[in-house]
Design a protein around this motif. Structure first.
Motif, PDB file in Angstrom:
ATOM      1  N   ALA A 159      68.203  36.044  36.308  1.00 58.56           N
ATOM      2  CA  ALA A 159      67.667  35.084  35.337  1.00 58.56           C
ATOM      3  C   ALA A 159      66.142  35.049  35.312  1.00 58.56           C
ATOM      4  O   ALA A 159      65.553  34.283  34.550  1.00 58.56           O
ATOM      5  CB  ALA A 159      68.217  33.671  35.582  1.00 58.56           C
ATOM      6  N   ARG A 160      65.504  35.871  36.146  1.00 57.16           N
ATOM      7  CA  ARG A 160      64.048  35.999  36.122  1.00 57.16           C
ATOM      8  C   ARG A 160      63.631  37.314  35.463  1.00 57.16           C
ATOM      9  O   ARG A 160      62.756  37.353  34.611  1.00 57.16           O
ATOM     10  CB  ARG A 160      63.468  35.959  37.546  1.00 57.16           C
ATOM     11  N   LYS A 161      64.287  38.403  35.899  1.00 54.31           N
ATOM     12  CA  LYS A 161      63.994  39.734  35.370  1.00 54.31           C
ATOM     13  C   LYS A 161      65.255  40.486  34.972  1.00 54.31           C
ATOM     14  O   LYS A 161      65.163  41.500  34.286  1.00 54.31           O
ATOM     15  CB  LYS A 161      63.251  40.570  36.423  1.00 54.31           C
ATOM     16  N   SER A 162      66.404  40.024  35.426  1.00 48.71           N
ATOM     17  CA  SER A 162      67.633  40.794  35.198  1.00 48.71           C
ATOM     18  C   SER A 162      68.801  39.889  34.818  1.00 48.71           C
ATOM     19  O   SER A 162      68.772  38.666  35.025  1.00 48.71           O
ATOM     20  CB  SER A 162      67.994  41.608  36.444  1.00 48.71           C
ATOM     21  N   ALA A 163      69.838  40.527  34.272  1.00 48.72           N
ATOM     22  CA  ALA A 163      71.069  39.831  33.913  1.00 48.72           C
ATOM     23  C   ALA A 163      72.235  40.800  34.053  1.00 48.72           C
ATOM     24  O   ALA A 163      72.041  42.017  34.114  1.00 48.72           O
ATOM     25  CB  ALA A 163      70.988  39.287  32.485  1.00 48.72           C
ATOM     26  N   TYR A 164      73.438  40.240  34.087  1.00 46.06           N
ATOM     27  CA  TYR A 164      74.662  41.036  34.245  1.00 46.06           C
ATOM     28  C   TYR A 164      75.573  40.824  33.042  1.00 46.06           C
ATOM     29  O   TYR A 164      75.752  39.691  32.563  1.00 46.06           O
ATOM     30  CB  TYR A 164      75.388  40.619  35.526  1.00 46.06           C
ATOM     31  N   ILE A 165      76.148  41.924  32.536  1.00 47.36           N
ATOM     32  CA  ILE A 165      77.106  41.877  31.437  1.00 47.36           C
ATOM     33  C   ILE A 165      78.342  42.663  31.864  1.00 47.36           C
ATOM     34  O   ILE A 165      78.232  43.808  32.302  1.00 47.36           O
ATOM     35  CB  ILE A 165      76.518  42.481  30.150  1.00 47.36           C
ATOM     36  N   ASN A 166      79.521  42.034  31.733  1.00 47.54           N
ATOM     37  CA  ASN A 166      80.724  42.765  32.126  1.00 47.54           C
ATOM     38  C   ASN A 166      81.372  43.442  30.926  1.00 47.54           C
ATOM     39  O   ASN A 166      80.868  43.379  29.800  1.00 47.54           O
ATOM     40  CB  ASN A 166      81.703  41.852  32.885  1.00 47.54           C
ATOM     41  N   GLU A 167      82.497  44.092  31.175  1.00 51.34           N
ATOM     42  CA  GLU A 167      83.153  44.901  30.146  1.00 51.34           C
ATOM     43  C   GLU A 167      83.719  44.061  29.003  1.00 51.34           C
ATOM     44  O   GLU A 167      84.058  44.595  27.941  1.00 51.34           O
ATOM     45  CB  GLU A 167      84.254  45.760  30.773  1.00 51.34           C
ATOM     46  N   LYS A 168      83.785  42.733  29.180  1.00 46.96           N
ATOM     47  CA  LYS A 168      84.247  41.830  28.121  1.00 46.96           C
ATOM     48  C   LYS A 168      83.095  41.242  27.313  1.00 46.96           C
ATOM     49  O   LYS A 168      83.304  40.418  26.436  1.00 46.96           O
ATOM     50  CB  LYS A 168      85.066  40.697  28.739  1.00 46.96           C
ATOM     51  N   LEU A 169      81.863  41.636  27.650  1.00 46.54           N
ATOM     52  CA  LEU A 169      80.625  41.121  27.050  1.00 46.54           C
ATOM     53  C   LEU A 169      80.283  39.716  27.531  1.00 46.54           C
ATOM     54  O   LEU A 169      79.497  39.001  26.893  1.00 46.54           O
ATOM     55  CB  LEU A 169      80.658  41.164  25.521  1.00 46.54           C
ATOM     56  N   ASP A 170      80.872  39.291  28.672  1.00 46.94           N
ATOM     57  CA  ASP A 170      80.448  38.053  29.317  1.00 46.94           C
ATOM     58  C   ASP A 170      79.103  38.286  29.993  1.00 46.94           C
ATOM     59  O   ASP A 170      78.859  39.362  30.553  1.00 46.94           O
ATOM     60  CB  ASP A 170      81.474  37.606  30.357  1.00 46.94           C
ATOM     61  N   VAL A 171      78.241  37.284  29.965  1.00 45.90           N
ATOM     62  CA  VAL A 171      76.871  37.421  30.466  1.00 45.90           C
ATOM     63  C   VAL A 171      76.619  36.392  31.566  1.00 45.90           C
ATOM     64  O   VAL A 171      76.902  35.201  31.397  1.00 45.90           O
ATOM     65  CB  VAL A 171      75.845  37.225  29.334  1.00 45.90           C
ATOM     66  N   TYR A 172      76.066  36.866  32.695  1.00 43.94           N
ATOM     67  CA  TYR A 172      75.751  36.010  33.832  1.00 43.94           C
ATOM     68  C   TYR A 172      74.367  36.381  34.381  1.00 43.94           C
ATOM     69  O   TYR A 172      73.876  37.492  34.137  1.00 43.94           O
ATOM     70  CB  TYR A 172      76.772  36.211  34.961  1.00 43.94           C
ATOM     71  N   PRO A 173      73.775  35.495  35.180  1.00 48.86           N
ATOM     72  CA  PRO A 173      72.515  35.862  35.847  1.00 48.86           C
ATOM     73  C   PRO A 173      72.672  37.037  36.796  1.00 48.86           C
ATOM     74  O   PRO A 173      71.757  37.833  36.972  1.00 48.86           O
ATOM     75  CB  PRO A 173      72.134  34.585  36.607  1.00 48.86           C
ATOM     76  N   CYS A 174      73.842  37.149  37.461  1.00 48.46           N
ATOM     77  CA  CYS A 174      74.104  38.299  38.329  1.00 48.46           C
ATOM     78  C   CYS A 174      75.600  38.532  38.404  1.00 48.46           C
ATOM     79  O   CYS A 174      76.398  37.698  37.961  1.00 48.46           O
ATOM     80  CB  CYS A 174      73.479  38.133  39.722  1.00 48.46           C
ATOM     81  N   SER A 175      76.001  39.641  38.985  1.00 42.43           N
ATOM     82  CA  SER A 175      77.403  40.061  38.956  1.00 42.43           C
ATOM     83  C   SER A 175      78.297  39.259  39.887  1.00 42.43           C
ATOM     84  O   SER A 175      79.522  39.429  39.855  1.00 42.43           O
ATOM     85  CB  SER A 175      77.502  41.546  39.316  1.00 42.43           C
TER      86      SER A 175
END
Length: 333
Positions: A259-275
């Motif tokens: 949430a500062r420089k990076s983010a995580y997106i899974n195969e369903k297109l869900d988005v989180y600050p990290c995995s």
């Protein structure tokens, strides 16, 4: 080499498009990139051909792959935010039926792809596309280190830079210390060894690094300091240990980038600050990555947690003390 100055952040970025290496110049303390993430961690499948019992995503042979249409959505959002790198993962990303096309799509849109793999599906075709499109790849190490020598030499023969990913688990630390002190000769051909702090995603905190006795940890970091055959790195989740046990100026390491420089997106297109998040989901099907970055309560809350220094010691301003998801810091009890 690309040089980018972002006035709103008062920072200058140096980025090498041939390797994916980047350097940020400026004050990192409490830094948040205003335009959006610079790095995306994208899972393109939750399927895996290993089915490890310690996998934090519990990946098996059965799972979901991202479609090429959905990956286009990821790329379009990444370009809007000025993303420079996408770390492709899974599951095991190389078993995705369109893995090579995903590498090519990423690079053709001006973004450097890199990926982590268990190395069991590295066909000649995959390696050709890797050489053409990627900055480097990471091999996740699960077995005895010598068992990877042949495949790593094959990868390097293609001119591909290779990192080894090793999890800092309490039951592995003495073994890591041993091979750092007596490394195999082929380590000299590696780009780097990257150590990742173990996260108890499945509830087993007995494997956390903090469960080791202090002598074991000190011996390991002593071996790290003396090692010079190739590079050594740590994930930002290990910042508190680097801060405590290595004599490294804090300008050379960073703390949680989520949430500062990076983010995580899974195969369903869900988005989180990290995995490692399992709740508080946002989705690219509902909002843009930039909107989520700026407005998602999950991102706002995580950002506040990691920029607020929680530790009690004098070094906590450098490592920011802890992870908001798991108690894996050297100062967590």
């Amino acid at each position: 080499m690309k040089i980018r100055f972002e006035a709103n952040d008062c920072h200058c970025y140096l980025f090498d498009y041939s390797t994916g290496k980047s350097i940020m110049l400026g004050d990192c303390n409490e830094f948040v990139r205003t335009k959006g993430p610079d790095l995306l961690d994208v899972s393109i499948t939750n399927r895996c051909n290993r089915c490890c019992d310690f996998c934090y995503r519990q990946s098996t042979y059965v799972g979901e792959d991202i479609t090429l249409e959905d990956y286009h959505i990821v790329i379009d959002n990444a370009k809007e935010c000025g993303v420079q790198q996408i770390a492709i993962g899974g599951g095991e990303p190389t078993i995705h039926p369109h893995f090579c096309e995903i590498l090519e799509m990423t690079r053709s849109n001006g973004i450097i792809p890199n990926y982590s793999t268990n190395a069991q599906n590295l066909t000649d075709r995959v390696l050709r596309y890797t050489k053409k499109n990627c900055g480097a790849i990471a091999i996740s190490i699960y077995e005895e280190i010598d068992e990877y020598e042949e495949i790593i030499k094959k990868i390097i023969s293609y001119g591909i830079k290779v990192n080894l990913h090793l999890i800092l688990r309490a039951d592995k630390m003495r073994k890591y210390t041993s091979f750092l002190r007596n490394p195999p000769e082929w380590f000299a051909d590696l780009n780097a060894l990257i150590f990742l702090n173990y996260k108890p995603a499945n509830g087993n905190d007995s494997l956390c690094l903090k469960k080791c006795d202090s002598r074991t940890i000190e011996d390991f970091f002593g071996a790290v300091s003396a090692f010079d055959l190739c590079g050594i790195g740590f994930d930002t989740c290990s910042a508190s240990y680097v801060c405590k046990y290595l004599d490294v100026d804090s300008c050379y390491y960073d703390w949680c980038e989520g949430a500062r420089k990076s983010a995580y997106i899974n195969e369903k297109l869900d988005v989180y600050p990290c995995s490692f998040y399992k709740s508080g989901v946002d989705s690219l099907r509902n909002n843009s990555l930039k909107w989520i970055w700026d407005n998602s309560q999950t991102f706002v809350s995580h950002r506040q947690s990691v920029t607020l220094v929680k530790g009690a010691c004098e070094k906590s301003e450098d490592c920011h003390a802890t992870c908001p998801i798991y108690p894996i810091s050297v100062c967590d009890v």
